[in-house]
Enzyme design. Structure first.
Site, short mmCIF file in Angstrom:
data_model
loop_
_atom_site.label_atom_id
_atom_site.label_comp_id
_atom_site.label_asym_id
_atom_site.label_seq_id
_atom_site.Cartn_x
_atom_site.Cartn_y
_atom_site.Cartn_z
N SER A 204 0.78 -1.23 0.00
CA SER A 204 0.00 0.00 0.00
C SER A 204 0.81 1.28 0.00
O SER A 204 0.32 2.32 -0.43
CB SER A 204 -0.94 0.00 1.21
N HIS A 232 -5.82 -3.88 -0.88
CA HIS A 232 -5.67 -2.82 -1.88
C HIS A 232 -5.77 -3.39 -3.30
O HIS A 232 -5.11 -2.91 -4.22
CB HIS A 232 -4.34 -2.09 -1.68
N LYS A 263 -12.49 -0.56 2.17
CA LYS A 263 -11.81 0.28 1.18
C LYS A 263 -12.68 0.39 -0.07
O LYS A 263 -13.62 1.15 -0.09
CB LYS A 263 -10.41 -0.28 0.90
#
Length: 417
Positions: A204, A232, A263
């Site tokens: 990340s 991610h 996310k």
């Protein structure tokens, strides 16, 4: 009253009282450390947002809209009206929370539905939900690995993987970042019962990608398992958003996937492990964060359900964030900036100096662009950067406006010519 009130005497184990002298000592120690952090230019101040999470937000002290380029809101779904409406509907139907862990009275039909849909999305047998992916990472290694086993971890893995591995009793080995030669040497030398390779799918801070296809090859060669944290990547990376294993053409060959609902998948909260049915069943019996944490509240589960339905039906948002990413990366590189990573929506603008990164972010905010400078200890010393994150919800005009601001600030601070 705060536990740190200067006049407070608080009670400890066995009824003993601790004097203000101990608190004063604590204040002095922490105060000195905080002063050092500020002096080094690495103090992390929190900007307070006064709107919903979106590409355009307002912050405390100003009613002016600013463009947000630092959220993990990769698909732009954090304030999606359909998702908000569905969450409100299930909130009314199922209540605010369960006041229980899952195995007592904390499992509703919607929890099982979400677990089933996540497994379907990843092409796995079953899924277990956690309060966060940090909890999922904290709960897996200790549960399944014994002193007879070994875990091989990339040196730049996320803190939650590192902390999770610390909790287990397996032999702990760390290989150099994405260095498959180093990994192979360690696998070759190991006589462990179970060998587990643990890696982030996407790292990340740098936006670079694990060489997953080659890791899978090594796992097959040395009879090892592969664990990947896809926080991610899930929902927006790879052709249809199935993550790093899709991007690297090894769909279905990763043994264990941990990821997040917090996310790209709506931005609320929650994490999960998905994989073999026996693994998931075992985690329900042995994983401490699952056994001893309250279940996900219905409104959060509703967000996950709606997002999964959207992703199972269409890859439009995935394709849009990928197109936006290419636009930003190409223009910034042409302008003379060094952009780390590999065609991922995490676009680190490398600056090197911590103070410069902080100053750069402040100057961007004066131009209506919200970005954050990252420095040690979040990233290695001397590798401070502005981490830009691209969303499917960003328009081309918004991306171009951010690029223009970067160029203006970059020239004024002599980062580019």
């Amino acid at each position: 009253m705060s536990i740190f009130s200067k006049s407070l005497l608080f009670r400890g184990v066995g009824g003993r009282h601790y004097s203000a002298a101990a608190q004063a000592q604590l204040r002095e120690i922490l105060g000195n450390q905080l002063a050092g952090i500020k002096e080094a230019g690495t103090f992390k101040a929190e900007r307070v947002i006064t709107s919903s999470q979106s590409t355009q937000i307002t912050v405390q002290g100003s009613d002016k809209k600013i463009l947000n380029f630092c959220a993990n809101n990769y698909l732009g779904l954090a304030n999606n009206p359909e998702i908000v409406e569905h969450s409100q509907k299930l909130l009314e139907q199922y209540g605010a929370g369960l006041s229980s862990v899952r195995f007592i009275c904390g499992t509703q039909d919607i929890h099982k539905q979400l677990e089933k849909k996540i497994a379907q999305f990843h092409g796995r047998e079953d899924t277990i939900l956690y309060a966060s992916c940090f909890d999922a990472n904290a709960g897996i290694f200790e549960a399944i690995l014994t002193p007879e086993d070994a875990v091989f971890s990339d040196e730049l893995n996320h803190a939650s993987i590192i902390d999770g591995i610390r909790l287990c009793k397996a032999k702990k080995q760390r290989y150099r970042h994405r260095d498959l030669g180093d990994l192979e040497e360690q696998l070759k030398a190991s006589d462990a019962r179970l060998k587990l390779i643990a890696t982030d799918g996407v790292f990340s801070m740098d936006g670079n990608i694990a060489p997953l296809a080659r890791i899978v090859e090594l796992a097959k060669k040395y009879n090892a398992l592969v664990f990947v944290d896809e926080c991610h990547a899930t929902g927006f990376f790879g052709a249809t958003g199935r993550g790093t294993e899709e991007y690297d053409n090894v769909m279905g060959q990763v043994d264990i996937i941990n990821s997040t609902l917090g996310k790209a998948l709506g931005g609320a909260s929650g994490g999960y492990t998905t994989g073999p049915a026996e693994l998931i069943s075992f985690l329900r019996q042995k994983s401490r964060p699952y056994l001893f944490s309250n279940t996900l509240p219905p409104a959060v589960v509703a967000v996950g359900l709606k997002v999964m339905d959207m992703l199972l039906q269409s890859s439009e948002l995935t394709q849009r964030v990928q197109s936006n990413t290419q636009r930003f990366r190409q223009a910034m590189t042409m302008a003379g900036f060094t952009i780390a990573g590999e065609n991922h929506p995490i676009c680190p603008v490398m600056l090197g100096d911590a103070r410069l990164a902080s100053k750069f972010a402040d100057e961007m905010l004066t131009r209506g662009i919200y970005v954050i400078g990252f420095s040690y200890p979040v990233v290695p010393q001397g590798k401070a950067r502005i981490r830009v994150q691209i969303s499917a919800a960003h328009t081309e005009a918004e991306i171009d406006r951010a690029i223009d601001a970067f160029i203006e600030v970059g020239r004024s601070l002599k980062v580019i010519q």
